[in-house]
Design a protein around this motif. Structure first.
Motif, short mmCIF file in Angstrom:
data_model
loop_
_atom_site.label_atom_id
_atom_site.label_comp_id
_atom_site.label_asym_id
_atom_site.label_seq_id
_atom_site.Cartn_x
_atom_site.Cartn_y
_atom_site.Cartn_z
N ALA A 70 -1.09 -6.04 1.70
CA ALA A 70 -0.10 -5.42 1.45
C ALA A 70 0.90 -6.26 0.69
CB ALA A 70 0.57 -4.61 2.46
N LEU A 82 -1.59 -3.00 -2.06
CA LEU A 82 -0.65 -2.29 -1.24
C LEU A 82 -1.13 -1.16 -0.44
CD1 LEU A 82 2.32 -2.30 -0.37
CD2 LEU A 82 2.84 -0.90 -2.29
N ALA A 86 -1.85 -1.42 3.67
CA ALA A 86 -1.08 -0.79 4.61
C ALA A 86 -2.08 0.27 5.62
CB ALA A 86 -0.05 0.12 3.66
N LEU A 128 3.15 6.11 0.03
CA LEU A 128 2.71 5.26 1.03
C LEU A 128 3.01 5.44 2.32
CD1 LEU A 128 1.60 2.05 1.45
CD2 LEU A 128 3.80 1.38 0.98
#
Length: 326
Positions: A70, A82, A86, A128
């Motif tokens: 990430a 990313l 994550a 996210l």
């Protein structure tokens, strides 16, 4: 192939090391400075050695590996890395939730993300966050099928506050709690502070702020738990913040070059690294109680600070590893 748990531990530990090297390269940290930061990272008692001794603790390594992917995505400005990192980190530990504020700052102001539209960055931050929180709750729902105890309890997470105000509070235990939470990060943090003082101008950046907030969020998890519940696991849990903290230090050290011609400075750095790396559980020799270990780590940090002061100079404008210095 993987034949036993020892080999599994070695192979899994190699991933965070590789990611740390790639991130320092992407940050354009000068070679000798990167070597020094990696030395502090690898010789820390809780970063690699613990998992070589106990290779079945794969959840922590999975978290660190995912967090490394990430952060690499944040440094490069790559949404795919990313989001993938994550997701992997969330599968390892719920600590990824506490890393989100630092990621938001990085997405909003990071050098690799500023060219993107503000709406795009805000949308990625929202997506996210939804991914991390939804994944965590899904894992919690699956875990409840096998246990009646939730994997995350807010009352436990903030349990240090009732203990501080209650009749069972003991200042000695609280002092040891703070030391166990903060000592693993102290060598890297003190080295970065000295480097920031030497570099002074243009040291602070959004990348540094984001990485530092990620590290602080992870450290907050063991710090805010009642020390009577931690069973002396504070150092192991806070040490998973070492990777983002090293990235923050790299953002500082990329303005400096550590010279190699000073024998005295190099010797001080070596002695400081040795003093901060010994631990009675993971080395042949080391102090056996928290106060003696604290004194040793503080002494090592002093040696590191003196060595950096003698070795460091501001990096001249130009290129590093074929890239333009940021």
């Amino acid at each position: 192939g993987i034949r036993d748990v020892a080999v599994t531990g070695v192979q899994t530990c190699a991933l965070p090391i590789f990611l740390a090297l790639r991130i320092l390269h992407e940050l354009s940290v000068p070679t000798h400075s990167a070597f020094f930061l990696m030395a502090l990272f690898l010789t820390n008692p809780y970063v690699i050695r613990y998992y070589l001794i106990a290779p079945t603790m794969l959840a922590d390594l999975l978290f660190v590996t995912g967090l490394g992917f990430a952060i690499l995505g944040l440094v490069r400005g790559k949404p795919s890395a990313l989001f993938t990192g994550a997701l992997i980190a969330t599968l390892g530990r719920q600590s990824m939730i506490l890393a989100l504020p630092g990621i938001w700052i990085w997405l909003a102001f990071g050098s690799a993300w500023r060219p993107k539209k503000l709406q795009t960055r805000a949308g990625m931050a929202l997506l996210l966050s939804v991914l991390v929180i939804a994944t965590y709750h899904l894992l919690g729902a699956i875990a409840l099928r096998f246990s009646s105890v939730p994997s995350f309890q807010s009352s436990l997470f903030f349990s240090v506050f009732p203990w501080l105000l209650g009749p069972d509070f003991q200042s000695r235990i609280f002092g040891e709690h703070l030391l166990r939470c903060l000592l693993p990060e102290l060598p890297l943090f003190s080295a970065a502070m000295v480097a920031a003082w030497i570099g002074r101008s243009k040291v602070w950046s959004a990348d540094l702020s984001g990485a530092l907030l990620i590290a602080l969020g992870i450290i907050a998890q063991p710090l805010l738990v009642n020390p009577l519940f931690m069973e002396q696991n504070q150092s192991r849990q806070s040490a998973i913040a070492m990777l983002p903290l090293m990235v923050a230090a790299g953002a500082v050290f990329r303005t400096l070059q550590l010279e190699t011609h000073s024998f005295l400075g190099g010797g001080l750095l070596a002695i400081g690294t040795i003093l901060t790396s010994t631990h009675h559980l993971y080395t042949i020799w080391g102090p056996s109680n928290v106060m003696a270990y604290t004194a040793q780590v503080l002494t090592g940090c002093i040696f590191l600070a003196l060595g950096i002061a003698l070795q460091a100079r501001k990096k001249s404008a130009g290129t590093f590893n074929g890239k333009k210095a940021p």
